[in-house]
Design a protein around this motif. Structure first.
Motif, PDB file in Angstrom:
ATOM      1  N   ASP A  23       0.819  -1.201   0.000  1.00  0.00           N
ATOM      2  CA  ASP A  23       0.000   0.000   0.000  1.00  0.00           C
ATOM      3  C   ASP A  23       0.855   1.253   0.000  1.00  0.00           C
ATOM      4  OD1 ASP A  23      -2.254  -1.559   0.070  1.00  0.00           O
ATOM      5  OD2 ASP A  23      -2.664  -1.247   2.197  1.00  0.00           O
ATOM      6  N   GLY A  24       0.342   2.267  -0.683  1.00  0.00           N
ATOM      7  CA  GLY A  24       0.927   3.599  -0.607  1.00  0.00           C
ATOM      8  C   GLY A  24       0.355   4.240   0.634  1.00  0.00           C
ATOM      9  N   GLU A  25      -0.281   5.361   0.471  1.00  0.00           N
ATOM     10  CA  GLU A  25      -0.884   6.053   1.604  1.00  0.00           C
ATOM     11  C   GLU A  25      -2.346   5.652   1.723  1.00  0.00           C
ATOM     12  OE1 GLU A  25      -1.447  10.625   3.101  1.00  0.00           O
ATOM     13  OE2 GLU A  25       0.301  10.095   1.906  1.00  0.00           O
ATOM     14  N   SER A  26      -2.710   5.051   2.835  1.00  0.00           N
ATOM     15  CA  SER A  26      -4.093   4.664   3.091  1.00  0.00           C
ATOM     16  C   SER A  26      -4.594   5.416   4.306  1.00  0.00           C
ATOM     17  CB  SER A  26      -4.201   3.156   3.325  1.00  0.00           C
ATOM     18  OG  SER A  26      -3.799   2.447   2.177  1.00  0.00           O
ATOM     19  N   ASN A  27      -5.837   5.848   4.239  1.00  0.00           N
ATOM     20  CA  ASN A  27      -6.449   6.626   5.323  1.00  0.00           C
ATOM     21  C   ASN A  27      -7.907   6.217   5.483  1.00  0.00           C
ATOM     22  OD1 ASN A  27      -4.271   8.610   5.926  1.00  0.00           O
ATOM     23  ND2 ASN A  27      -4.582   9.149   3.782  1.00  0.00           N
ATOM     24  N   ARG A  28      -8.537   6.740   6.508  1.00  0.00           N
ATOM     25  CA  ARG A  28      -9.972   6.535   6.710  1.00  0.00           C
ATOM     26  C   ARG A  28     -10.677   7.873   6.467  1.00  0.00           C
ATOM     27  NH1 ARG A  28     -11.557   1.394   7.961  1.00  0.00           N
ATOM     28  NH2 ARG A  28      -9.836   0.200   8.788  1.00  0.00           N
ATOM     29  N   ASN A  29     -11.850   7.792   5.835  1.00  0.00           N
ATOM     30  CA  ASN A  29     -12.628   9.009   5.616  1.00  0.00           C
ATOM     31  C   ASN A  29     -13.469   9.301   6.852  1.00  0.00           C
ATOM     32  OD1 ASN A  29     -14.922   7.364   5.480  1.00  0.00           O
ATOM     33  ND2 ASN A  29     -15.043   7.436   3.245  1.00  0.00           N
ATOM     34  N   THR A  30     -14.311  10.331   6.791  1.00  0.00           N
ATOM     35  CA  THR A  30     -15.104  10.739   7.958  1.00  0.00           C
ATOM     36  C   THR A  30     -16.165   9.720   8.345  1.00  0.00           C
ATOM     37  OG1 THR A  30     -16.565  12.008   6.513  1.00  0.00           O
ATOM     38  CG2 THR A  30     -14.749  13.205   7.573  1.00  0.00           C
ATOM     39  N   ASN A  31     -16.473   8.776   7.440  1.00  0.00           N
ATOM     40  CA  ASN A  31     -17.403   7.691   7.765  1.00  0.00           C
ATOM     41  C   ASN A  31     -16.679   6.484   8.353  1.00  0.00           C
ATOM     42  OD1 ASN A  31     -19.664   9.088   6.808  1.00  0.00           O
ATOM     43  ND2 ASN A  31     -19.306   8.383   4.712  1.00  0.00           N
ATOM     44  N   GLY A  32     -15.369   6.568   8.480  1.00  0.00           N
ATOM     45  CA  GLY A  32     -14.585   5.474   9.025  1.00  0.00           C
ATOM     46  C   GLY A  32     -14.228   4.417   7.996  1.00  0.00           C
ATOM     47  N   GLU A  33     -14.542   4.682   6.720  1.00  0.00           N
ATOM     48  CA  GLU A  33     -14.228   3.723   5.668  1.00  0.00           C
ATOM     49  C   GLU A  33     -12.783   3.883   5.224  1.00  0.00           C
ATOM     50  OE1 GLU A  33     -17.155   5.123   2.954  1.00  0.00           O
ATOM     51  OE2 GLU A  33     -18.640   3.646   3.601  1.00  0.00           O
ATOM     52  N   LEU A  34     -12.158   2.777   4.914  1.00  0.00           N
ATOM     53  CA  LEU A  34     -10.766   2.797   4.477  1.00  0.00           C
ATOM     54  C   LEU A  34     -10.669   3.290   3.038  1.00  0.00           C
ATOM     55  CD1 LEU A  34      -7.784   2.054   5.099  1.00  0.00           C
ATOM     56  CD2 LEU A  34      -8.274  -0.182   4.107  1.00  0.00           C
ATOM     57  N   ILE A  35      -9.823   4.253   2.819  1.00  0.00           N
ATOM     58  CA  ILE A  35      -9.465   4.708   1.478  1.00  0.00           C
ATOM     59  C   ILE A  35      -8.064   4.147   1.250  1.00  0.00           C
ATOM     60  CG2 ILE A  35      -9.136   6.674  -0.047  1.00  0.00           C
ATOM     61  CD1 ILE A  35     -12.015   6.347   1.128  1.00  0.00           C
ATOM     62  N   ARG A  36      -7.989   3.134   0.387  1.00  0.00           N
ATOM     63  CA  ARG A  36      -6.759   2.359   0.249  1.00  0.00           C
ATOM     64  C   ARG A  36      -6.082   2.634  -1.078  1.00  0.00           C
ATOM     65  NH1 ARG A  36      -6.325  -4.169   0.102  1.00  0.00           N
ATOM     66  NH2 ARG A  36      -4.084  -4.278   0.408  1.00  0.00           N
ATOM     67  N   ASP A  37      -4.772   2.806  -1.013  1.00  0.00           N
ATOM     68  CA  ASP A  37      -3.961   3.030  -2.203  1.00  0.00           C
ATOM     69  C   ASP A  37      -3.038   1.834  -2.394  1.00  0.00           C
ATOM     70  OD1 ASP A  37      -2.585   4.147  -4.353  1.00  0.00           O
ATOM     71  OD2 ASP A  37      -1.270   5.339  -3.058  1.00  0.00           O
ATOM     72  N   ARG A  38      -3.597   0.757  -2.979  1.00  0.00           N
ATOM     73  CA  ARG A  38      -2.778  -0.424  -3.246  1.00  0.00           C
ATOM     74  C   ARG A  38      -1.930  -0.131  -4.475  1.00  0.00           C
ATOM     75  NH1 ARG A  38      -5.497  -6.142  -4.043  1.00  0.00           N
ATOM     76  NH2 ARG A  38      -6.450  -5.033  -5.757  1.00  0.00           N
ATOM     77  N   ILE A  39      -0.594  -0.201  -4.301  1.00  0.00           N
ATOM     78  CA  ILE A  39       0.294   0.147  -5.405  1.00  0.00           C
ATOM     79  C   ILE A  39       0.877  -1.072  -6.110  1.00  0.00           C
ATOM     80  CG2 ILE A  39       0.860   2.441  -4.534  1.00  0.00           C
ATOM     81  CD1 ILE A  39       3.438   1.291  -3.380  1.00  0.00           C
ATOM     82  N   ALA A  40       0.854  -2.234  -5.461  1.00  0.00           N
ATOM     83  CA  ALA A  40       1.386  -3.440  -6.105  1.00  0.00           C
ATOM     84  C   ALA A  40       0.984  -4.670  -5.306  1.00  0.00           C
ATOM     85  CB  ALA A  40       2.909  -3.364  -6.201  1.00  0.00           C
ATOM     86  N   VAL A  41       1.040  -5.813  -5.979  1.00  0.00           N
ATOM     87  CA  VAL A  41       0.877  -7.119  -5.344  1.00  0.00           C
ATOM     88  C   VAL A  41       2.178  -7.877  -5.607  1.00  0.00           C
ATOM     89  CG1 VAL A  41      -0.425  -9.269  -5.297  1.00  0.00           C
ATOM     90  CG2 VAL A  41      -1.613  -7.103  -5.699  1.00  0.00           C
ATOM     91  N   LYS A  42       2.821  -8.350  -4.541  1.00  0.00           N
ATOM     92  CA  LYS A  42       4.121  -9.013  -4.647  1.00  0.00           C
ATOM     93  C   LYS A  42       4.067 -10.398  -4.027  1.00  0.00           C
ATOM     94  CE  LYS A  42       6.255  -5.437  -6.427  1.00  0.00           C
ATOM     95  NZ  LYS A  42       6.956  -5.450  -7.686  1.00  0.00           N
ATOM     96  N   ARG A  43       5.000 -11.242  -4.453  1.00  0.00           N
ATOM     97  CA  ARG A  43       5.097 -12.609  -3.939  1.00  0.00           C
ATOM     98  C   ARG A  43       6.343 -12.772  -3.077  1.00  0.00           C
ATOM     99  NH1 ARG A  43       0.595 -12.238  -6.817  1.00  0.00           N
ATOM    100  NH2 ARG A  43      -0.235 -14.190  -7.585  1.00  0.00           N
ATOM    101  N   LYS A  44       6.223 -13.634  -2.070  1.00  0.00           N
ATOM    102  CA  LYS A  44       7.373 -14.067  -1.278  1.00  0.00           C
ATOM    103  C   LYS A  44       7.302 -15.579  -1.198  1.00  0.00           C
ATOM    104  CE  LYS A  44       7.549 -13.521   3.253  1.00  0.00           C
ATOM    105  NZ  LYS A  44       7.782 -12.974   4.610  1.00  0.00           N
ATOM    106  N   LEU A  45       8.421 -16.234  -1.479  1.00  0.00           N
ATOM    107  CA  LEU A  45       8.499 -17.686  -1.415  1.00  0.00           C
ATOM    108  C   LEU A  45       9.289 -18.078  -0.170  1.00  0.00           C
ATOM    109  CD1 LEU A  45       9.502 -18.335  -5.147  1.00  0.00           C
ATOM    110  CD2 LEU A  45       7.214 -17.974  -4.187  1.00  0.00           C
ATOM    111  N   ASN A  46       8.667 -18.820   0.717  1.00  0.00           N
ATOM    112  CA  ASN A  46       9.342 -19.320   1.909  1.00  0.00           C
ATOM    113  C   ASN A  46       9.811 -20.736   1.587  1.00  0.00           C
ATOM    114  OD1 ASN A  46       8.557 -17.005   3.564  1.00  0.00           O
ATOM    115  ND2 ASN A  46       6.503 -17.826   3.334  1.00  0.00           N
ATOM    116  N   CYS A  47      11.126 -20.933   1.584  1.00  0.00           N
ATOM    117  CA  CYS A  47      11.713 -22.203   1.150  1.00  0.00           C
ATOM    118  C   CYS A  47      12.586 -22.792   2.254  1.00  0.00           C
ATOM    119  CB  CYS A  47      12.588 -21.994  -0.089  1.00  0.00           C
ATOM    120  SG  CYS A  47      11.736 -21.206  -1.471  1.00  0.00           S
ATOM    121  N   GLU A  48      12.491 -24.117   2.398  1.00  0.00           N
ATOM    122  CA  GLU A  48      13.334 -24.810   3.376  1.00  0.00           C
ATOM    123  C   GLU A  48      13.732 -26.173   2.821  1.00  0.00           C
ATOM    124  OE1 GLU A  48      13.195 -26.386   8.000  1.00  0.00           O
ATOM    125  OE2 GLU A  48      11.541 -25.186   7.221  1.00  0.00           O
TER     126      GLU A  48
END
Length: 114
Positions: A23-48
């Protein structure tokens, strides 16, 4: 199952894909709803990996030594994909040393999408 820079590596004993929203900058509006700035979706691989010889351990760690590299892997959403990634901390606990020959109890690291 996994390839790094086009070269197949040992199959890990544990493999987990994490899909994360950045997320970039995310805030809540006056109604308490989230205003979300999703800038990317990334992957992480956990390997063992399980127990490895010195040579196997070295080969695996050398495969991820560059700052960034190409990783081909099975993704639960996208199928088999290739992404540019980097490696996180690498852990390699020793479990024995007999006559100066160290056996490793495996290698564990995360591969994170650039």
């Amino acid at each position: 199952m996994l390839k790094i820079n086009g070269v197949a590596i040992a199959t890990p004993k544990a493999f987990e894909v994490t899909i994360s929203d950045l997320d970039g900058e995310s805030n809540r509006n006056t109604n308490g709803e989230l205003i979300r700035d999703r800038i990317a979706v990334k992957r992480k691989l956990n390997c063992e990996w399980g127990p490895l010889s010195q040579s196997e351990c070295s080969t695996l760690l050398k495969a991820v030594k560059d700052v960034f590299f190409q990783v081909t892997y099975p993704d639960p959403e996208l199928g088999v994909v290739t992404k540019t990634m980097y490696v996180g901390d690498r852990t390699s606990p020793a479990y024995s040393a007999i006559n100066g020959v160290v056996k490793w109890n495996g290698v564990k690291f995360n591969l994170v999408e650039r």
